[in-house]
Scaffold this motif. Structure first.
Motif, PDB file in Angstrom:
ATOM      1  N   GLU A  78      -8.168   6.655  -8.165  1.00 32.34           N
ATOM      2  CA  GLU A  78      -6.911   7.416  -8.142  1.00 32.34           C
ATOM      3  C   GLU A  78      -6.027   6.965  -6.990  1.00 32.34           C
ATOM      4  O   GLU A  78      -4.802   6.822  -7.144  1.00 32.34           O
ATOM      5  CB  GLU A  78      -7.229   8.909  -8.018  1.00 32.34           C
ATOM      6  CG  GLU A  78      -6.001   9.800  -8.019  1.00 32.34           C
ATOM      7  CD  GLU A  78      -6.351  11.274  -7.908  1.00 32.34           C
ATOM      8  OE1 GLU A  78      -5.411  12.089  -7.735  1.00 32.34           O
ATOM      9  OE2 GLU A  78      -7.551  11.623  -7.978  1.00 32.34           O
ATOM     10  N   ALA A  79      -6.626   6.737  -5.819  1.00 30.88           N
ATOM     11  CA  ALA A  79      -5.858   6.323  -4.652  1.00 30.88           C
ATOM     12  C   ALA A  79      -5.237   4.943  -4.850  1.00 30.88           C
ATOM     13  O   ALA A  79      -4.046   4.734  -4.572  1.00 30.88           O
ATOM     14  CB  ALA A  79      -6.759   6.323  -3.417  1.00 30.88           C
ATOM     15  N   VAL A  80      -6.036   3.983  -5.335  1.00 35.97           N
ATOM     16  CA  VAL A  80      -5.525   2.627  -5.546  1.00 35.97           C
ATOM     17  C   VAL A  80      -4.417   2.622  -6.589  1.00 35.97           C
ATOM     18  O   VAL A  80      -3.353   2.015  -6.395  1.00 35.97           O
ATOM     19  CB  VAL A  80      -6.661   1.671  -5.947  1.00 35.97           C
ATOM     20  CG1 VAL A  80      -6.090   0.319  -6.366  1.00 35.97           C
ATOM     21  CG2 VAL A  80      -7.655   1.498  -4.794  1.00 35.97           C
ATOM     22  N   ILE A  81      -4.652   3.287  -7.698  1.00 34.64           N
ATOM     23  CA  ILE A  81      -3.649   3.312  -8.771  1.00 34.64           C
ATOM     24  C   ILE A  81      -2.359   3.955  -8.276  1.00 34.64           C
ATOM     25  O   ILE A  81      -1.242   3.479  -8.564  1.00 34.64           O
ATOM     26  CB  ILE A  81      -4.204   4.052 -10.000  1.00 34.64           C
ATOM     27  CG1 ILE A  81      -5.331   3.227 -10.642  1.00 34.64           C
ATOM     28  CG2 ILE A  81      -3.100   4.329 -11.014  1.00 34.64           C
ATOM     29  CD1 ILE A  81      -6.111   3.969 -11.710  1.00 34.64           C
ATOM     30  N   GLY A  82      -2.484   5.041  -7.519  1.00 32.11           N
ATOM     31  CA  GLY A  82      -1.294   5.693  -6.986  1.00 32.11           C
ATOM     32  C   GLY A  82      -0.479   4.762  -6.099  1.00 32.11           C
ATOM     33  O   GLY A  82       0.756   4.717  -6.193  1.00 32.11           O
ATOM     34  N   LEU A  83      -1.145   4.003  -5.250  1.00 31.96           N
ATOM     35  CA  LEU A  83      -0.449   3.070  -4.365  1.00 31.96           C
ATOM     36  C   LEU A  83       0.182   1.920  -5.141  1.00 31.96           C
ATOM     37  O   LEU A  83       1.313   1.502  -4.842  1.00 31.96           O
ATOM     38  CB  LEU A  83      -1.416   2.522  -3.321  1.00 31.96           C
ATOM     39  CG  LEU A  83      -1.854   3.508  -2.232  1.00 31.96           C
ATOM     40  CD1 LEU A  83      -3.002   2.925  -1.412  1.00 31.96           C
ATOM     41  CD2 LEU A  83      -0.679   3.859  -1.312  1.00 31.96           C
ATOM     42  N   LEU A  84      -0.526   1.409  -6.131  1.00 31.05           N
ATOM     43  CA  LEU A  84       0.026   0.299  -6.919  1.00 31.05           C
ATOM     44  C   LEU A  84       1.170   0.755  -7.811  1.00 31.05           C
ATOM     45  O   LEU A  84       2.091  -0.023  -8.085  1.00 31.05           O
ATOM     46  CB  LEU A  84      -1.089  -0.333  -7.762  1.00 31.05           C
ATOM     47  CG  LEU A  84      -2.234  -1.006  -6.995  1.00 31.05           C
ATOM     48  CD1 LEU A  84      -3.244  -1.620  -7.965  1.00 31.05           C
ATOM     49  CD2 LEU A  84      -1.710  -2.074  -6.042  1.00 31.05           C
ATOM     50  N   ASP A  85       1.129   2.011  -8.231  1.00 32.61           N
ATOM     51  CA  ASP A  85       2.198   2.536  -9.083  1.00 32.61           C
ATOM     52  C   ASP A  85       3.505   2.761  -8.323  1.00 32.61           C
ATOM     53  O   ASP A  85       4.577   2.789  -8.923  1.00 32.61           O
ATOM     54  CB  ASP A  85       1.768   3.880  -9.710  1.00 32.61           C
ATOM     55  CG  ASP A  85       0.841   3.701 -10.886  1.00 32.61           C
ATOM     56  OD1 ASP A  85       0.699   2.569 -11.377  1.00 32.61           O
ATOM     57  OD2 ASP A  85       0.239   4.710 -11.319  1.00 32.61           O
TER      58      ASP A  85
END
Length: 400
Positions: A342-349
């Motif tokens: 969730e953290a990685v996806i949020g940052l990449l989004d």
């Protein structure tokens, strides 16, 4: 002052403890103090050299086998080599130190130098770097026994001031060694901001998002939460790569990647020269290293470099330093692949949020962890200890 810096780990060996010891030794020398470094032999490094204004002695050492334990490195011990004990006593006697800075509470060089200092009334500080813990119950029991039977009695014999780098270390030392406010002090991890400011940063072209995980792979930092988060990350951001930089002492994460079908997304670089580290940070969108609990040197250097960083640590991990989740760091629970995904996806989004978070993280490290600032804290401590020792010796009619 005449200061002896002691650490079994020292450059050219890479690692947070080694670089911290070298950085502080350099700052002590830069401030006009005489500095001697005692360390264990490593690779082809010379047995003796002068560097950055101080002298380094590398003692012959026995390299221990890799056992798969949670503190696995290529550990070397000098006390097992015949003649080293006498040589250490001779070197310290000739140098006549005013203070000792020991690194690592369970290394033989720290013990030998610390006992020498206690016998002659030379004050010492010991920086606690690594905690003897393991998720494996058998190893955990062994480490608790080692702490109780060997480390705690030795620390009592030496009587150092304990330097605690974070709340995790403080809680651990109070529980295992009985440290109190009277024999311990909190100091931040020193980060060499000047090194990163001077770095020749190079980034190549790449496709897809890039996650960097920098640091030796051991069971305490096993990369499993990141690997197990990868299927979800790749589903949302195909083409994402994970670059692992550091020696792989524990390869369970690669076996797990094979099982999950994400091995092709992982690039293992192994250990790299320190001069290349800033370029790896600059090329990454996200840094995810401390996912099993903690936030060490590698994560702080990533934050300094202006790369969005994920870590599994409490907001109050550094006394007096405010880690703000989502503002200057992204915090996740330890060993939680879902939270990592969730953290990685949020940052990449959200590139704008990612950039803002990274900018604030860099400012935080510069304000609280800069080497120049932290080194001055260490020197003030050492000077106070030396003054106290001298006063005590004068009052009792003894020479220190």
């Amino acid at each position: 002052m005449r200061i002896v810096v002691v650490n079994n780990f020292f450059p050219p060996r890479v690692g947070g403890s080694a670089h911290m010891a070298a950085a502080l030794a350099g700052k002590y020398a830069e401030a006009g103090h005489d500095v001697l470094v005692l360390t264990a032999a490593y690779g082809q490094a010379p047995a003796e050299e002068e560097r950055d204004g101080y002298r380094i002695i590398r003692l012959p050492a026995v390299r221990m086998p890799i056992l798969g334990l949670s503190i696995d490195f290529d550990l070397s011990f000098a006390a097992m080599v015949p003649g080293n004990r006498r040589r250490i006593r001779r070197l310290l006697h000739e140098f006549q130190p005013d203070a000792l800075h020991l690194h690592g509470q369970f290394f033989d060089l720290s013990w030998l130098a610390g006992c020498y200092g206690r016998r002659l009334g030379v004050p010492s500080i010991v920086t606690i770097h690594t905690l003897l813990v393991s998720e494996n119950p058998w190893y955990g029991a062994i480490f608790r026994a080692l702490d109780a039977v060997l480390v705690k009695p030795m620390l009592r014999r030496i009587g150092p001031l304990h330097i605690l780098l974070d709340k995790l270390g403080a809680d651990y030392c109070a529980r295992r060694y009985g440290t109190t406010a009277a024999n311990s002090v909190h100091l931040p991890i020193p980060i060499d901001t000047g090194f990163f400011d001077r770095a020749d940063v190079r980034t190549g072209e790449r496709e897809g998002a890039s996650i960097l995980s920098l640091g030796h792979v051991i069971p305490l930092r096993n990369r499993l939460p990141l690997v197990e988060a990868l299927p979800s990350i790749l589903a949302k951001h195909p083409g994402t790569t994970v670059t692992v930089v550091g020696r792989v002492y524990h390869d369970e994460f690669l076996r797990r990647a094979e099982e999950l079908g994400v091995r092709d997304a992982i690039v293992v670089r192994g250990a790299v020269p320190r001069e290349e580290v800033p370029s790896y940070f600059a090329a990454a969108d996200v840094v995810a290293h401390d996912l099993n609990g903690g936030c060490g040197t590698a994560s702080l250097e990533a934050m300094l470099s202006g790369t969005a960083t994920i870590a599994s640590v409490a907001p109050d991990n550094y006394p007096g330093v405010e880690l703000r989740n989502g503002e200057n760091i992204l915090l996740v629970p330890p060993d939680d692949p879902g939270a990592v995904a969730e953290a990685v996806i949020g940052l990449l989004d959200d590139p704008r949020w990612r950039a803002d978070l990274a900018r604030r993280a860099s400012a935080l490290v510069r304000e609280h962890f800069a080497l120049d600032v932290v080194a001055k804290h260490h020197l003030r401590l050492l000077e106070a200890l030396c003054s106290s020792t001298t006063s005590a010796a004068t009052g009792s009619g003894r020479r220190s």
